[in-house]
Motif scaffolding. Structure first.
Motif, PDB file in Angstrom:
ATOM      1  N   TYR A   1       0.186   0.607 -17.082  1.00  0.00           N
ATOM      2  CA  TYR A   1      -0.593  -0.699 -17.198  1.00  0.00           C
ATOM      3  C   TYR A   1      -2.017  -0.722 -16.492  1.00  0.00           C
ATOM      4  CZ  TYR A   1      -0.979  -5.635 -18.199  1.00  0.00           C
ATOM      5  OH  TYR A   1      -1.517  -6.913 -18.644  1.00  0.00           O
ATOM      6  N   PHE A   2      -2.006  -0.224 -15.224  1.00  0.00           N
ATOM      7  CA  PHE A   2      -3.522  -0.148 -14.614  1.00  0.00           C
ATOM      8  C   PHE A   2      -3.724   1.289 -14.366  1.00  0.00           C
ATOM      9  CE2 PHE A   2      -1.116  -3.836 -12.916  1.00  0.00           C
ATOM     10  CZ  PHE A   2      -2.143  -4.851 -13.182  1.00  0.00           C
ATOM     11  N   GLU A   3      -5.042   1.690 -14.937  1.00  0.00           N
ATOM     12  CA  GLU A   3      -5.442   3.044 -14.866  1.00  0.00           C
ATOM     13  C   GLU A   3      -5.897   3.223 -13.335  1.00  0.00           C
ATOM     14  OE1 GLU A   3      -8.981   4.007 -17.293  1.00  0.00           O
ATOM     15  OE2 GLU A   3      -7.799   3.998 -19.104  1.00  0.00           O
ATOM     16  N   SER A   4      -6.126   2.225 -12.766  1.00  0.00           N
ATOM     17  CA  SER A   4      -6.645   2.504 -11.373  1.00  0.00           C
ATOM     18  C   SER A   4      -5.504   2.528 -10.350  1.00  0.00           C
ATOM     19  CB  SER A   4      -7.749   1.743 -10.889  1.00  0.00           C
ATOM     20  OG  SER A   4      -7.147   0.332 -11.249  1.00  0.00           O
ATOM     21  N   TYR A   5      -4.216   2.377 -10.694  1.00  0.00           N
ATOM     22  CA  TYR A   5      -3.073   2.211  -9.873  1.00  0.00           C
ATOM     23  C   TYR A   5      -3.149   3.080  -8.791  1.00  0.00           C
ATOM     24  CZ  TYR A   5       1.291   0.335  -8.358  1.00  0.00           C
ATOM     25  OH  TYR A   5       2.199  -0.436  -7.746  1.00  0.00           O
ATOM     26  N   PRO A   6      -2.858   2.970  -7.591  1.00  0.00           N
ATOM     27  CA  PRO A   6      -3.169   3.994  -6.447  1.00  0.00           C
ATOM     28  C   PRO A   6      -2.085   5.099  -6.574  1.00  0.00           C
ATOM     29  CG  PRO A   6      -3.005   1.751  -5.478  1.00  0.00           C
ATOM     30  CD  PRO A   6      -2.718   1.659  -7.019  1.00  0.00           C
ATOM     31  N   GLU A   7      -2.552   6.177  -6.624  1.00  0.00           N
ATOM     32  CA  GLU A   7      -1.559   7.514  -6.898  1.00  0.00           C
ATOM     33  C   GLU A   7      -0.631   7.692  -6.016  1.00  0.00           C
ATOM     34  OE1 GLU A   7      -1.502  10.388  -8.812  1.00  0.00           O
ATOM     35  OE2 GLU A   7      -2.770   9.227 -10.412  1.00  0.00           O
ATOM     36  N   LYS A   8      -0.891   7.513  -4.606  1.00  0.00           N
ATOM     37  CA  LYS A   8       0.140   7.831  -3.623  1.00  0.00           C
ATOM     38  C   LYS A   8       1.133   6.780  -3.363  1.00  0.00           C
ATOM     39  CE  LYS A   8      -2.654  10.841  -0.478  1.00  0.00           C
ATOM     40  NZ  LYS A   8      -3.595  10.807   0.702  1.00  0.00           N
ATOM     41  N   ARG A   9       1.330   5.843  -4.028  1.00  0.00           N
ATOM     42  CA  ARG A   9       2.136   4.586  -3.859  1.00  0.00           C
ATOM     43  C   ARG A   9       3.550   5.093  -4.442  1.00  0.00           C
ATOM     44  NH1 ARG A   9       0.288  -1.494  -4.938  1.00  0.00           N
ATOM     45  NH2 ARG A   9      -1.401  -0.754  -3.872  1.00  0.00           N
ATOM     46  N   LYS A  10       4.592   4.975  -3.523  1.00  0.00           N
ATOM     47  CA  LYS A  10       5.919   5.261  -4.373  1.00  0.00           C
ATOM     48  C   LYS A  10       6.562   4.108  -4.842  1.00  0.00           C
ATOM     49  CE  LYS A  10       6.192   9.708  -2.805  1.00  0.00           C
ATOM     50  NZ  LYS A  10       6.321  10.783  -3.685  1.00  0.00           N
ATOM     51  N   ALA A  11       7.409   4.115  -5.435  1.00  0.00           N
ATOM     52  CA  ALA A  11       8.152   3.259  -6.104  1.00  0.00           C
ATOM     53  C   ALA A  11       8.863   2.264  -5.072  1.00  0.00           C
ATOM     54  CB  ALA A  11       9.127   3.696  -7.353  1.00  0.00           C
ATOM     55  N   ILE A  12      10.171   2.574  -4.328  1.00  0.00           N
ATOM     56  CA  ILE A  12      10.875   1.827  -3.593  1.00  0.00           C
ATOM     57  C   ILE A  12      11.035   2.162  -2.254  1.00  0.00           C
ATOM     58  CG2 ILE A  12      13.139   2.582  -4.716  1.00  0.00           C
ATOM     59  CD1 ILE A  12      14.270  -0.322  -4.385  1.00  0.00           C
ATOM     60  N   ILE A  13      11.274   3.459  -2.016  1.00  0.00           N
ATOM     61  CA  ILE A  13      11.427   3.877  -0.551  1.00  0.00           C
ATOM     62  C   ILE A  13      10.054   4.536   0.069  1.00  0.00           C
ATOM     63  CG2 ILE A  13      12.988   5.300   1.024  1.00  0.00           C
ATOM     64  CD1 ILE A  13      15.105   5.399  -1.103  1.00  0.00           C
ATOM     65  N   PRO A  14       9.752   3.894   1.095  1.00  0.00           N
ATOM     66  CA  PRO A  14       8.538   4.400   1.781  1.00  0.00           C
ATOM     67  C   PRO A  14       8.183   5.870   1.579  1.00  0.00           C
ATOM     68  CG  PRO A  14       9.033   2.597   2.722  1.00  0.00           C
ATOM     69  CD  PRO A  14       9.996   2.764   1.758  1.00  0.00           C
ATOM     70  N   TYR A  15       7.198   6.556   1.150  1.00  0.00           N
ATOM     71  CA  TYR A  15       7.081   8.017   1.323  1.00  0.00           C
ATOM     72  C   TYR A  15       8.003   8.979   0.456  1.00  0.00           C
ATOM     73  CZ  TYR A  15       4.323   5.649   4.862  1.00  0.00           C
ATOM     74  OH  TYR A  15       3.500   5.025   5.566  1.00  0.00           O
ATOM     75  N   ILE A  16       9.211   8.317   0.227  1.00  0.00           N
ATOM     76  CA  ILE A  16      10.141   9.071  -0.479  1.00  0.00           C
ATOM     77  C   ILE A  16      10.268   8.926  -2.128  1.00  0.00           C
ATOM     78  CG2 ILE A  16      12.509   9.612  -0.247  1.00  0.00           C
ATOM     79  CD1 ILE A  16      12.659   8.883   2.502  1.00  0.00           C
ATOM     80  N   LEU A  17      10.691   7.810  -2.454  1.00  0.00           N
ATOM     81  CA  LEU A  17      11.145   7.729  -3.794  1.00  0.00           C
ATOM     82  C   LEU A  17      10.077   6.570  -4.437  1.00  0.00           C
ATOM     83  CD1 LEU A  17      13.060   8.218  -6.299  1.00  0.00           C
ATOM     84  CD2 LEU A  17      14.408   6.336  -5.582  1.00  0.00           C
TER      85      LEU A  17
ATOM     86  N   ASP B   1       0.917  -1.177   0.035  1.00  0.00           N
ATOM     87  CA  ASP B   1       0.044  -0.138  -0.036  1.00  0.00           C
ATOM     88  C   ASP B   1       0.915   1.221   0.123  1.00  0.00           C
ATOM     89  OD1 ASP B   1      -2.180  -1.447  -0.198  1.00  0.00           O
ATOM     90  OD2 ASP B   1      -2.487  -1.448   2.065  1.00  0.00           O
ATOM     91  N   THR B   2       2.076   1.069   0.057  1.00  0.00           N
ATOM     92  CA  THR B   2       2.893   2.317   0.439  1.00  0.00           C
ATOM     93  C   THR B   2       3.840   2.486  -0.958  1.00  0.00           C
ATOM     94  OG1 THR B   2       2.948   1.679   2.815  1.00  0.00           O
ATOM     95  CG2 THR B   2       4.367   3.611   2.140  1.00  0.00           C
ATOM     96  N   ILE B   3       4.618   1.019  -1.136  1.00  0.00           N
ATOM     97  CA  ILE B   3       5.355   1.368  -2.142  1.00  0.00           C
ATOM     98  C   ILE B   3       4.974  -0.131  -3.211  1.00  0.00           C
ATOM     99  CG2 ILE B   3       7.428   2.215  -1.341  1.00  0.00           C
ATOM    100  CD1 ILE B   3       8.566  -0.521  -0.459  1.00  0.00           C
ATOM    101  N   SER B   4       5.500   0.117  -4.613  1.00  0.00           N
ATOM    102  CA  SER B   4       5.316  -0.589  -5.700  1.00  0.00           C
ATOM    103  C   SER B   4       6.183  -2.151  -5.356  1.00  0.00           C
ATOM    104  CB  SER B   4       5.423  -0.154  -7.119  1.00  0.00           C
ATOM    105  OG  SER B   4       4.693   0.632  -7.312  1.00  0.00           O
ATOM    106  N   CYS B   5       7.176  -1.786  -4.931  1.00  0.00           N
ATOM    107  CA  CYS B   5       8.271  -3.056  -4.857  1.00  0.00           C
ATOM    108  C   CYS B   5       8.906  -3.318  -3.481  1.00  0.00           C
ATOM    109  CB  CYS B   5       9.330  -2.721  -5.901  1.00  0.00           C
ATOM    110  SG  CYS B   5       8.818  -2.311  -7.576  1.00  0.00           S
ATOM    111  N   PRO B   6       8.050  -3.705  -2.521  1.00  0.00           N
ATOM    112  CA  PRO B   6       8.832  -3.961  -1.390  1.00  0.00           C
ATOM    113  C   PRO B   6       9.755  -5.142  -1.299  1.00  0.00           C
ATOM    114  CG  PRO B   6       6.352  -4.234  -1.131  1.00  0.00           C
ATOM    115  CD  PRO B   6       6.799  -3.907  -2.555  1.00  0.00           C
ATOM    116  N   ASN B   7       9.472  -6.125  -2.396  1.00  0.00           N
ATOM    117  CA  ASN B   7      10.703  -6.905  -2.503  1.00  0.00           C
ATOM    118  C   ASN B   7      12.037  -6.560  -2.748  1.00  0.00           C
ATOM    119  OD1 ASN B   7       9.784  -6.361  -5.211  1.00  0.00           O
ATOM    120  ND2 ASN B   7      10.043  -8.323  -5.992  1.00  0.00           N
TER     121      ASN B   7
END
Ligand SMILES: NC(=O)c1ccc[n+]([C@@H]2O[C@H](COP(=O)([O-])OP(=O)(O)OC[C@H]3O[C@@H](n4cnc5c(N)ncnc54)[C@H](OP(=O)(O)O)[C@@H]3O)[C@@H](O)[C@H]2O)c1
Length: 243
Positions: free
Chosen positions: A227-243, A176-182
């Motif tokens: 790819y997903f129109e409904s992708y959550p806007e607030k989600r970051k890529a890799i560093i929570p709340y930052i990047l 819910d915070t980042i796209s890539c927790p892995n």
């Protein structure tokens, strides 16, 4: 040699910000011959252990207890990554370019050599290292990162049935915070390893990991949003709340 290798990592980082590495969801036949995704993972990730252990076996007597712990953590990660992880993936029929496999093999062989050679030729850890705050903080970060990485990969793998190959929006927990927790977990894991080892080869390995994972997470994040129109806007890529 390692300072040059770090400079190469920085150049690769800049390149990967412009050119997405073509494997997984970004795989493409434009990059030449392809091989099976699962076999590709095995071939990419096993050489680091072969090279590392080739050097370690040249002078086992030089390796002290703290160094064995470091070698054990590294070996455990790569045994899982090369021999277990590829066969858990639900990527039936998917392929990756041989050029990716070849460049990963080169990257892994150099890292395996630098760590292995360091442990037999330069390392002089004594048992006091086990109570040093760098070892304690590093090992805590290593296992925290490993836990995040494994849990996130498990959640992603379970998004598909064994015969499915499509994509869904991952939700819940750190997704819910980042796209890539892995990838975030893997980054923390190798930062922890660099701190607990406190040597140049482990630091260089971390720089290379960041040079690969940060651009990959940014590419995944861009891909999700297109790819997903409904992708959550607030989600970051890799560093929570930052990047
Ligand atoms: N140390 C390093 O330098 C380094 C470099 C790269 C990767 N790694 C590690 O290797 C592992 C895999 O990396 P990766 O970048 O390939 O991970 P990824 O793109 O997140 O994929 C992981 C697995 O989950 C599937 N998947 C991902 N998102 C999905 C979704 N939304 N819906 C359904 N399935 C989904 C992928 O399928 P597809 O393959 O079909 O997309 C793949 O099988 C990670 O643990 C990463 O940390 C390490």
């Amino acid at each position: 040699m390692l300072f040059i290798w770090i400079a190469v990592a920085i150049l690769i980082f800049l390149l990967l910000l412009k050119v997405t590495a073509p494997y997984g969801r970004h795989s493409s036949a434009k990059w030449g011959p392809l091989i099976s995704n699962n076999i590709g993972w095995l071939v990419m990730e096993l050489p680091v252990l072969i090279v590392l252990w080739y050097f370690l076996l040249q002078n086992v007597k030089a390796i002290t207890a703290p160094a064995w712990v470091m070698i054990g953590l590294f070996t455990f990660h790569y045994l899982y990554r090369s021999l277990v992880f590829p066969f858990r993936l639900h990527t039936k029929g998917k392929k990756m370019p041989l050029v990716i496999v070849g460049s990963a093999v080169l990257f892994n062989c150099i890292n395996g050599f630098s760590l292995g050679y360091y442990f037999i030729a330069f390392a002089n850890y004594t048992n006091d290292w086990f109570t040093d705050f760098r070892f304690i903080i590093g090992i805590a970060l290593f296992f925290t990162g490993m836990y995040i990485n494994l849990k996130a990969d498990n959640k992603l793998i379970r998004l598909r049935q064994p015969n499915e190959t499509g994509y869904k929006i991952p939700t819940g927990w750190m997704f819910d915070t980042i796209s890539c927790p892995n990838l975030w977990g893997e980054l923390i894991e190798w930062a922890g390893f660099a701190i607990l080892c406190w040597n140049l080869p482990a630091f260089t390995f971390f720089i290379w990991t960041a040079a690969n994972l940060i651009p990959r997470a940014l590419s995944h994040h861009r891909w999700y949003k297109s790819y997903f129109e409904s992708y959550p806007e607030k989600r970051k890529a890799i560093i929570p709340y930052i990047l």
